[in-house]
Design a protein around this motif. Sequence first.
Motif, mmCIF file in Angstrom:
data_model
loop_
_atom_site.group_PDB
_atom_site.id
_atom_site.type_symbol
_atom_site.label_atom_id
_atom_site.label_comp_id
_atom_site.label_asym_id
_atom_site.label_seq_id
_atom_site.Cartn_x
_atom_site.Cartn_y
_atom_site.Cartn_z
ATOM 1 N N GLY A 3 -15.494 -4.807 15.953
ATOM 2 C CA GLY A 3 -13.928 -5.222 16.858
ATOM 3 C C GLY A 3 -13.312 -5.656 15.308
ATOM 4 O O GLY A 3 -12.123 -5.499 15.064
ATOM 5 N N ALA A 4 -14.076 -7.002 14.039
ATOM 6 C CA ALA A 4 -13.295 -7.327 13.610
ATOM 7 C C ALA A 4 -12.985 -6.320 12.722
ATOM 8 O O ALA A 4 -12.533 -6.792 11.875
ATOM 9 N N ILE A 5 -14.159 -5.605 11.682
ATOM 10 C CA ILE A 5 -13.543 -4.977 10.931
ATOM 11 C C ILE A 5 -12.168 -4.258 11.595
ATOM 12 O O ILE A 5 -11.636 -3.920 10.272
ATOM 13 N N VAL A 6 -12.620 -3.276 12.466
ATOM 14 C CA VAL A 6 -11.591 -3.046 12.398
ATOM 15 C C VAL A 6 -9.935 -3.330 12.365
ATOM 16 O O VAL A 6 -9.155 -3.055 12.537
ATOM 17 N N VAL A 7 -9.935 -4.732 12.928
ATOM 18 C CA VAL A 7 -8.919 -4.766 13.065
ATOM 19 C C VAL A 7 -8.441 -5.823 11.225
ATOM 20 O O VAL A 7 -7.095 -5.798 11.027
ATOM 21 N N LEU A 8 -9.508 -5.639 10.787
ATOM 22 C CA LEU A 8 -9.141 -5.768 9.736
ATOM 23 C C LEU A 8 -8.771 -5.032 8.553
ATOM 24 O O LEU A 8 -7.891 -5.517 7.805
ATOM 25 N N VAL A 9 -8.922 -4.165 9.175
ATOM 26 C CA VAL A 9 -8.206 -2.833 8.419
ATOM 27 C C VAL A 9 -7.116 -2.284 8.401
ATOM 28 O O VAL A 9 -6.742 -2.060 7.857
ATOM 29 N N VAL A 10 -6.530 -2.840 10.254
ATOM 30 C CA VAL A 10 -5.477 -2.253 10.361
ATOM 31 C C VAL A 10 -4.348 -3.362 10.377
ATOM 32 O O VAL A 10 -3.535 -3.202 9.294
ATOM 33 N N ILE A 11 -5.330 -4.730 9.461
ATOM 34 C CA ILE A 11 -4.096 -5.515 8.701
ATOM 35 C C ILE A 11 -4.015 -4.787 7.489
ATOM 36 O O ILE A 11 -3.145 -5.400 7.074
ATOM 37 N N VAL A 12 -4.663 -4.269 7.042
ATOM 38 C CA VAL A 12 -4.795 -4.175 5.651
ATOM 39 C C VAL A 12 -3.635 -2.930 5.352
ATOM 40 O O VAL A 12 -2.998 -3.650 4.164
ATOM 41 N N VAL A 13 -4.102 -2.131 5.896
ATOM 42 C CA VAL A 13 -3.509 -0.202 5.903
ATOM 43 C C VAL A 13 -1.794 -1.468 6.216
ATOM 44 O O VAL A 13 -0.727 -0.629 5.477
ATOM 45 N N LEU A 14 -1.840 -1.996 7.439
ATOM 46 C CA LEU A 14 0.029 -2.827 7.473
ATOM 47 C C LEU A 14 0.924 -3.107 6.595
ATOM 48 O O LEU A 14 1.900 -2.919 5.901
ATOM 49 N N LEU A 15 -0.414 -4.172 5.474
ATOM 50 C CA LEU A 15 -0.081 -5.100 4.671
ATOM 51 C C LEU A 15 0.236 -3.874 3.399
ATOM 52 O O LEU A 15 1.677 -4.295 2.498
ATOM 53 N N VAL A 16 -0.318 -3.090 3.142
ATOM 54 C CA VAL A 16 0.197 -1.928 2.205
ATOM 55 C C VAL A 16 1.116 -1.503 2.299
ATOM 56 O O VAL A 16 2.711 -1.102 1.398
ATOM 57 N N VAL A 17 1.647 -0.729 4.184
ATOM 58 C CA VAL A 17 2.683 -0.302 3.982
ATOM 59 C C VAL A 17 4.278 -0.734 3.565
ATOM 60 O O VAL A 17 4.552 -0.725 3.521
ATOM 61 N N LEU A 18 3.744 -1.922 4.676
ATOM 62 C CA LEU A 18 4.918 -2.875 4.110
ATOM 63 C C LEU A 18 5.378 -3.460 2.462
ATOM 64 O O LEU A 18 6.089 -3.372 2.469
ATOM 65 N N ALA A 19 3.814 -3.819 1.668
ATOM 66 C CA ALA A 19 4.585 -3.268 0.120
ATOM 67 C C ALA A 19 4.864 -1.852 -0.104
ATOM 68 O O ALA A 19 5.759 -2.125 -0.787
ATOM 69 N N ILE A 20 4.628 -1.204 0.551
ATOM 70 C CA ILE A 20 5.304 0.340 -0.008
ATOM 71 C C ILE A 20 7.103 -0.048 0.125
ATOM 72 O O ILE A 20 7.413 0.566 -0.136
ATOM 73 N N VAL A 21 7.385 0.426 1.058
ATOM 74 C CA VAL A 21 8.119 -0.261 1.825
ATOM 75 C C VAL A 21 9.160 -1.581 0.805
ATOM 76 O O VAL A 21 10.448 -0.581 0.736
ATOM 77 N N GLY A 22 8.316 -2.656 1.261
ATOM 78 C CA GLY A 22 9.342 -3.267 0.075
ATOM 79 C C GLY A 22 9.614 -2.504 -0.894
ATOM 80 O O GLY A 22 10.431 -2.749 -1.753
ATOM 81 N N ALA A 23 8.669 -2.004 -1.932
ATOM 82 C CA ALA A 23 9.042 -1.769 -2.823
ATOM 83 C C ALA A 23 10.192 -0.387 -3.706
ATOM 84 O O ALA A 23 10.993 -0.206 -4.016
ATOM 85 N N LEU A 24 9.749 0.247 -1.777
ATOM 86 C CA LEU A 24 10.589 1.443 -1.914
ATOM 87 C C LEU A 24 12.231 0.972 -1.454
ATOM 88 O O LEU A 24 13.020 1.290 -2.301
ATOM 89 N N LEU A 25 12.042 -0.496 -0.969
ATOM 90 C CA LEU A 25 13.462 -0.782 -0.468
ATOM 91 C C LEU A 25 13.817 -1.886 -1.577
ATOM 92 O O LEU A 25 15.329 -1.800 -2.359
#
Length: 370
Positions: A3-25
């Motif tokens: 469960g901890a690994i899954v949570v960590l993966v989700v957090i990483v994906v969210l950060l990547v998405v946020l980074a992409i969105v921030g870079a786009l905006l």
Amino acid sequence: MEGAIVVLVVIVVLLVVLAIVGALLFGGLRTSLMFTVHTQEAVIVERFGRFKRVAHAGLNFKTPFIDSTTRPVSLRVQQLEVNIESKTKDNVFVTVPVAVQYRIREEQVVDAYYKLSNPEAQIRSYVFDTVRSALSSLELDQAFESKDDIARSVETTLSTRMEEFGFNIINTLVQDISPDQRVRDSMNSINAAQRDRVAAQSLAEADKIKRVTQAEAEAESKRLQGEGVAGQRKAIALGIAEQYEMLRKVGIENSAEQLLLMTQYFDTMQDVARNGRSNVLYLPSNPGAVGGMGEEIRTAMLQSQAAAEASQDADAADARNARRPSAGRARQEAEQQARAAQQQAQDQVPDGYPGDDAPPWAHPGSAHQG
């Protein structure tokens, strides 16, 4: 643990998405993804250098790293000023400033952008060609008069040629036609000379009218003066005739002419004294001279009467001696008698003034006493 690994993966994906969105905006990807177009402008979107579409005013999107945009194409009315130096038909070099107002049609932005590499240079070339062709067939004065015609010719030519490239020619203005300064000075001198000539003609015509009017007035005045003099002379003649008849009625028949002549003489002297320009009138001053004048008048009357009587006697003698061959001798005798009567009349005049206060011609019977 899983469960901890899954949570960590989700957090990483969210950060990547946020980074992409921030870079786009907020980064460089924003400009490659979206762009804005201002009012009265148009932007062409190209994909790998090929025309894709035309973006109009507002927010527009494109594919990042694939699509690109061109510089904005203005849809406003623009003005291009062209100064043309050309020669007229009479070999006068002039400078003609021409202002061309044009705009790009919104539905033909692609033609205006891709078909002409330098639209302003193309418009200048057409303006030069049209204006020089028009001026070469006109003289300088005609060029000034045909300025609007040249502007319409340029506008017609440009509208026909530039229509296929998406340009709409709104108006063409020929602002001025400026020859060389020396030519302008010469033209001003010619115009000044023409105006001076017109002014001289007007003054001469006015002087002519004035002189003609004065001559007509003078002629009318002289005509009326002549009529007045003629009427005066007529009245004088009628008055003399009336006086002559009056003298005949009172018995002064033979000396009436001399009496009237002397009367006119005194009237003339009186008129000269009254209306003459001179302030001095010479008349006899001594009584003897005045008496001499009266003696001359009386002598003239007696001579006239004696001559008339002698003529009557001669006529009677001619009538009596009509059958005699010596009629000429009778005529001579009658003339001698007339001269004797004239001499007798002169002898009757005293040395001084005549005998009484009344003039001699006031006594009709005195002439017969001799």
